[in-house]
Design a protein around this motif. Structure first.
Motif, PDB file in Angstrom:
ATOM      1  N   LYS A 187       0.907  -0.821   0.017  1.00 31.40           N
ATOM      2  CA  LYS A 187       0.204   0.199  -0.081  1.00 31.40           C
ATOM      3  C   LYS A 187       0.539   0.893   0.181  1.00 31.40           C
ATOM      4  CE  LYS A 187      -4.140  -2.185   0.447  1.00 31.40           C
ATOM      5  NZ  LYS A 187      -3.772  -3.839   0.209  1.00 31.40           N
ATOM      6  N   PRO A 188      -0.019   2.689  -0.855  1.00 27.16           N
ATOM      7  CA  PRO A 188       1.328   3.395  -0.423  1.00 27.16           C
ATOM      8  C   PRO A 188       2.290   3.887   0.823  1.00 27.16           C
ATOM      9  CG  PRO A 188      -0.684   3.974  -1.789  1.00 27.16           C
ATOM     10  CD  PRO A 188      -0.875   2.394  -1.039  1.00 27.16           C
ATOM     11  N   ALA A 189       0.638   3.694   1.504  1.00 26.06           N
ATOM     12  CA  ALA A 189       1.744   4.036   3.012  1.00 26.06           C
ATOM     13  C   ALA A 189       2.873   3.447   3.962  1.00 26.06           C
ATOM     14  CB  ALA A 189       0.873   4.158   4.500  1.00 26.06           C
ATOM     15  N   LYS A 190       3.073   1.948   3.149  1.00 29.84           N
ATOM     16  CA  LYS A 190       4.113   1.541   3.116  1.00 29.84           C
ATOM     17  C   LYS A 190       5.210   1.808   2.377  1.00 29.84           C
ATOM     18  CE  LYS A 190       6.517  -2.034   5.466  1.00 29.84           C
ATOM     19  NZ  LYS A 190       6.947  -2.546   6.376  1.00 29.84           N
ATOM     20  N   ALA A 191       4.862   1.639   1.315  1.00 27.29           N
ATOM     21  CA  ALA A 191       5.743   2.505   0.158  1.00 27.29           C
ATOM     22  C   ALA A 191       6.688   3.286   0.402  1.00 27.29           C
ATOM     23  CB  ALA A 191       5.035   2.474  -1.178  1.00 27.29           C
TER      24      ALA A 191
END
Length: 699
Positions: A187-191
């Motif tokens: 997900k974007p936050a993890k990226a």
């Protein structure tokens, strides 16, 4: 690369806006799809168009190049149909080479470059973003990842070189290999957390807020407030990550999946290679890997799962009955999982019932707690958990089930017990309500023999663990009517399960295939085979678990129960293992030592004692081989080909593709086996046993 043609479906529009507060324009490269609301998919023709458009940008006249996707995707990867054509018709050098050429133009631009990740960024889409200096993502759940290893090959357009230089070798290999083979994305936050993207903008693409946010960030970068990221792995750290990944790959797949091996090798080279040198090596290696049996099987498996997730096969064209309320008979662990699945998937009230009031109250609360636990993990809001929990109730009287449209039993796995349950509840529920059983091996036809309306009885076999196993076997008994089947398929879709139609036969598909495999394992151990040698005889298949690990996961008692069912039905092919019977009779839940423990005998002490005792009773001496003269793997291959052949001859399923789908989704068989029948074809087992191939992957 192929005589077939694959026209571009990507639209590319280059404009030159001036950002707020700036004097010189940027080149804004907007990617879209020729299909309404379509994904950006990169074929070779699209790559050539991209190269032409990027090469036409006069970088002396712009201060930056910004690439943006449409509101659905930044890029959803390569055109798999074109890759599939390469597998059958020729090499892929031109296709993969065209990607390096197009993306390379972007990487070598003398002005700052940016990617606006507006949605899905998978495979080649993410690799495009990696070729820019900066990456900005929209908040939300749009996945990012490099799924190529699971598809049988590896990221061929620079991901194996650029990602480790951006986030470090270990994090890159987790994304390229581990996450890919597990079917996971970021997900974007993890990226952002690992440094894959520079910032996550809290705005939706296509809105004024999004335009303002990305323009502000780009301007800040042009003013020197943001610097391109770069990992700082030293030689020792980089090599340690590569060695660790190689060891994990060998332990997991034993060379059966060549894609991860190639990816790890290219990441290893990437520390000292130039981008161009690594890319040239990738083009050559991709050409050989994509032609491999494993890659062909993997892409077949992916396409099969993708197609069936959109549309089930062999669904009767009949009236689908509405389901506004469901009931679950039983209050145990599986009953609770079924109740939560029905409430969450179908969004209907679910009433549970049990003979024991205390057990019922406990089961209802445990089911509600499942939603609370999901909220605590961030998988749903607290409000959603409360709403779903309110749909679960316990029956206070039989009349609470009278208006249910779908009634499923989840009681003890004994035929007579289930028949008694249906006999008790059929007079209570409406005549048009569907009766369903979650049996894993028993005859649905026999279960409904004394029902007044056996035509409304259907097998609805949901696999454990329910939350993560997407397969649902829908079993048609001899008298099940088309409307009941059509309604069961419709409900399966609402539950986000991929359903396969199975005609009523002992143990259906997954359990029947696995039990035939276990039959050979049990025979080998009973014949004196060394348990460790036997347990690892199937390692070349690259299965997710060894047979004994799977036995412990399923539970010896469950397997023995199914084995006896199969022995009753097909005594010439399914034997009873004295050792497994002894393990189950002793109430053992595991045959291997607990995690973190070791054993000199490989087995747990109790399982070893049971083996010693049964061998002594049978007069069998222990040996150091696989109990099959070194031929256990071949014996298992032949047994599986034989059993699947019988299933097809009996009409249990419509085609070998159904078997493959069941094994992928119900038993977690890896894509590189293609489910199972492509593997049995390429090892020669199908022809040895049946005299002909299954050829499921050729259609």
């Amino acid at each position: 690369m192929s005589e077939q043609t694959f026209p571009s479906t990507v639209t590319i529009d280059v404009t030159r806006p001036v950002l707020p507060g700036r004097e010189r324009p940027i080149a804004l490269v907007s990617l879209g799809s020729t299909e309404p609301n379509g994904l950006v998919i990169w074929g070779s023709e699209a790559m050539r168009e991209l190269r032409r458009e990027l090469s036409a940008i006069d970088t002396s006249q712009v201060e930056a190049v910004v690439v943006t996707g449409n509101e659905k995707s930044f890029g959803a990867g390569a055109n798999l149909k074109e890759i599939r054509a390469a597998q059958f018709d020729g090499g892929s050098e031109d296709y993969i080479g065209s990607g390096h050429e197009a993306f390379g133009v972007l990487a070598e631009m003398p002005v700052p470059t940016f990617s606006l990740i507006t949605g899905v960024a998978l495979g080649g889409g993410l690799e495009l973003a990696l070729h820019t200096d900066f990456r900005l993502a929209t908040s939300g759940k749009a996945p990012m990842g490099l799924p190529e290893c699971r598809l049988g090959f590896f990221p061929g357009w620079g991901g194996v070189y650029l990602l480790p230089h951006l986030v470090g070798a270990e994090a890159a290999l987790n994304i390229i290999v581990t996450d890919s083979m597990r079917g996971r994305n970021l997900k974007p936050a993890k990226a952002a957390e690992i440094g894959l993207v520079d910032a996550v903008l809290d705005a939706a693409p296509g809105t004024d807020e999004w335009e303002t946010a990305w323009q502000r960030w780009v301007v800040e970068a042009l003013e020197g407030k943001h610097e391109p990221r770069r990992a700082d792995d030293d030689e020792q750290t980089w090599q340690a990550a590569v060695d660790k990944a190689a060891a994990k790959a060998h332990a997991a797949w034993h060379g059966a999946a060549p894609g991860p091996v190639a990816a790890i090798d290219l990441v290893g080279r990437a520390r000292t290679d130039t981008r161009q040198a690594n890319g040239a090596a990738a083009v050559q290696l991709f050409s050989s890997i994509v032609q491999s049996d494993a890659a062909r099987a993997s892409l077949y498996a992916f396409e099969l799962v993708s197609a069936r997730s959109k549309q089930a096969a062999n669904v009767p064209d009949a009236t689908v009955r509405p389901i506004k309320k469901a009931a679950v008979i039983g209050a145990g662990l599986m009953a609770g999982q079924l109740a939560s699945l029905l409430a969450q998937g179908a969004r209907v009230p679910v009433v549970m019932t049990d003979l024991d009031d205390e057990r019922l109250a406990t089961g209802v609360q445990r089911t509600r707690d499942r939603f609370t636990a999901q909220a605590e993990k961030g998988r749903m809001s607290v409000e959603q958990a409360e709403q779903l929990g309110s749909l679960i109730s316990g029956a206070e009287s039989p009349q609470d089930l009278a208006d249910a449209d779908f009634v499923i039993e989840a009681v003890f796995e004994e035929l007579e017990v289930k028949r008694q349950v249906f006999a008790q509840w059929e007079p209570v529920i409406r005549e048009d309500a569907i009766l369903a059983t979650n049996t894993s091996s028993l005859s649905v036809t026999a279960m409904g023999r004394d029902l007044k309306h056996p035509e409304r009885l259907v097998g609805f076999h949901v696999f454990n663990p329910v939350e993560v196993t997407p397969l649902l076997e829908i079993i048609s008994a001899q008298q099940t009517d088309d409307s009941t089947l059509a309604t069961a398929f419709d409900l399966a879709a609402k539950l986000r399960r991929i359903a396969v139609r199975v005609e009523d036969a002992p143990s259906f598909v997954v359990n029947r295939v696995l039990t035939r495999m276990f039959d050979e394992i049990g025979r080998a151990i009973d014949a004196g085979g060394d348990p460790q040698t036997v347990d690892h005889a199937l390692d070349p298949m690259g299965l997710p678990m060894t047979p004994l690990q799977l036995l412990d996961f399923v539970g010896p008692a469950v397997l023995v129960h199914i084995t006896h069912t199969m022995n009753d039905a097909y005594p010439d092919r399914f034997t009873l293992s004295p050792w497994l019977d002894a393990v189950a009779d002793a109430g053992l839940t595991h045959t291997l030592p607990a995690r973190g423990e070791t054993s000199q005998t490989y087995l747990s002490p109790e399982a070893h004692d049971a083996l010693e005792r049964t061998r002594q009773e049978s007069g069998v001496a222990a040996s150091s081989d696989d109990g099959a003269g070194g031929e256990l793997l071949t014996r298992v291959q032949d047994a599986l080909a034989d059993e699947i052949g019988h299933m097809l001859d009996e009409g249990v399923v419509a085609s070998a593709r159904d078997v493959d789908l069941c094994m992928i989704l119900g038993a977690n068989y890896p894509f590189h086996l293609g489910g199972i029948t492509p593997y049995l074809d390429r090892t020669g087992a199908a022809e040895r046993v049946r005299g002909r191939r299954f050829d499921a992957a050729q259609h």
